[in-house]
Write an enzyme that holds these catalytic residues in place. Structure first.
Site, PDB file in Angstrom:
ATOM      1  N   ARG A  97       0.855  -1.191   0.000  1.00  0.00           N
ATOM      2  CA  ARG A  97       0.000   0.000   0.000  1.00  0.00           C
ATOM      3  C   ARG A  97       0.888   1.237   0.000  1.00  0.00           C
ATOM      4  O   ARG A  97       1.995   1.220   0.552  1.00  0.00           O
ATOM      5  CB  ARG A  97      -0.882   0.028   1.256  1.00  0.00           C
ATOM      6  CG  ARG A  97      -2.116  -0.833   1.154  1.00  0.00           C
ATOM      7  CD  ARG A  97      -3.151  -0.234   0.195  1.00  0.00           C
ATOM      8  NE  ARG A  97      -4.354  -1.027   0.122  1.00  0.00           N
ATOM      9  CZ  ARG A  97      -4.611  -1.961  -0.799  1.00  0.00           C
ATOM     10  NH1 ARG A  97      -3.717  -2.226  -1.733  1.00  0.00           N
ATOM     11  NH2 ARG A  97      -5.750  -2.612  -0.805  1.00  0.00           N
ATOM     12  N   HIS A 114      -1.130   0.964  -9.696  1.00  0.00           N
ATOM     13  CA  HIS A 114      -1.850   0.017  -8.828  1.00  0.00           C
ATOM     14  C   HIS A 114      -2.446  -1.114  -9.675  1.00  0.00           C
ATOM     15  O   HIS A 114      -3.651  -1.386  -9.641  1.00  0.00           O
ATOM     16  CB  HIS A 114      -2.963   0.712  -8.028  1.00  0.00           C
ATOM     17  CG  HIS A 114      -3.354  -0.050  -6.789  1.00  0.00           C
ATOM     18  ND1 HIS A 114      -3.724   0.557  -5.621  1.00  0.00           N
ATOM     19  CD2 HIS A 114      -3.412  -1.388  -6.543  1.00  0.00           C
ATOM     20  CE1 HIS A 114      -4.003  -0.368  -4.702  1.00  0.00           C
ATOM     21  NE2 HIS A 114      -3.825  -1.566  -5.262  1.00  0.00           N
TER      22      HIS A 114
END
Ligand code: NAP
Length: 313
Positions: A228, A276
């Site tokens: 993350r 991502h």
């Protein structure tokens, strides 16, 4: 009918979710989360990415919350999310295989300096570079040896890398040196040439990859962050790259997504940026995973990849 509300991939993705889920079980009826033809009390399950804060609490008969991604921080940051319900993280073979492919690609790209060749090609410059090591001489250290980290470890070993991992608890993975807990983090870092982050986002792990941690890696080490964005302190990464202590990085996740056009990360000569995209299973794969978990739930069997309140992931 079993009503499933979907907030993942936008309104345009709903027909695909509906077709995939009803092909598995004709009782499944999937709808967009804002579909006014579905009354809140009719909703059995939701499959969500970044649900609007407060919305889940308005569904009185909801039975299970499915995160359409492996992380659940996008759900648990809603102060009113229904904490009494099972929260299932996306998982399954397809997610781990795709992440294993991304981590393998990243480590090979760092090993062979793919960024250098991308920049040279854009300038039509013929610039071969010596490759000082093979994978056999590089130690990849994976932070987080869960569903994704353990599959990445297996695939990296197949490429010849030496692989070690760090998690809260010690692991028994063939050929993988296992480090556990905060006490063993320094030894893990000191023997890691390519650091891979596949941790969940929790209060303990956020901000973990900072100047103090990077300084413990050997000079010339590299970083892959596919966990993350919150794990990495970007100014500390830039300082370590600019000082030469860190050679290069692959970043797939960012504190703010999408990454702003003016971010210095985009054009940095030592950074590969991906949006991502490390492990995005197809909707059909995710529908199969959700349908199998619903079957487990309705048969009273344990649910896979259940969020644990005490651990925070
Ligand atoms: P997982 O199975 O829950 O594994 C998490 C691992 O992290 C476990 O090995 C756990 O240790 C370790 N861990 C957790 N907190 C720790 C701490 N404080 N110190 C040391 N180790 C700690 O999760 P997963 O399915 O592999 O997914 C990992 C993460 O990948 C997700 O949470 C998400 O953020 C990220 N992800 C990114 C993408 C992408 O496209 N970029 C896609 C999917 C997932 P124990 O086993 O000892 O508990």
């Amino acid at each position: 009918m079993v009503k499933i509300l979907v907030k993942s991939g936008g309104l345009a993705a709903v027909p695909e979710w509906r077709a995939a889920l009803s092909a598995i079980d004709p009782r499944f009826s999937a709808h967009w989360w804002q579909d006014e033809s579905v009354r809140p009390e009719e909703v059995d399950y939701v499959v969500v990415w970044e649900p609007e804060p407060g919305w889940l609490a308005t569904l009185p008969n909801l039975r299970v919350v499915f995160s359409s991604a492996a992380g659940v921080d996008h759900i648990t940051r809603d102060p009113s999310w229904p904490r009494h319900l099972p929260l299932v993280r996306m998982g399954g073979d397809a997610v781990s295989q795709r992440m294993g492919e991304f981590i393998s690609w990243s480590c090979l790209s760092l090993l062979r300096d793919a960024r250098h060749y991308a920049l040279s090609q854009a300038q039509r410059v013929w610039a071969p570079k010596e490759v000082p090591f093979t994978a056999r001489e590089r130690r990849v250290g994976i932070m987080g040896l869960g569903n994704l980290g353990s599959q990445a470890a297996k695939m990296l070993q197949g490429l010849g890398f030496q692989v070690q991992g760090w998690a809260r608890s010690r692991k028994e993975l063939p050929g993988v040196v296992s480090f556990a807990g905060a006490a063993e983090l320094p030894a893990f870092l000191a023997s890691t040439d390519i650091l891979v982050c596949l941790l969940p986002s929790t209060p303990e792990t956020n901000g973990l990859i900072n100047a103090a941690l990077l300084a413990q890696l050997p000079a010339g080490a590299a970083l892959v962050n596919a966990g993350r964005g919150a794990h990495l302190v970007i100014p500390d990464l830039l300082a370590a790259l600019d000082s030469g202590h860190l050679a290069s990085a692959v970043l797939d996740v960012f504190p703010e997504e999408p990454l702003a056009a003016e971010s210095p990360l985009w054009a940095h000569p030592k950074i590969i940026v991906t949006p991502h995209a490390a492990s995005l299973p197809s909707r059909a794969e995710r529908a199969r995973y959700v349908a199998a978990a619903i079957a487990d739930f309705e048969a009273g069997r344990p649910l896979p990849n259940l969020y644990d309140h005490a651990r925070g992931y």
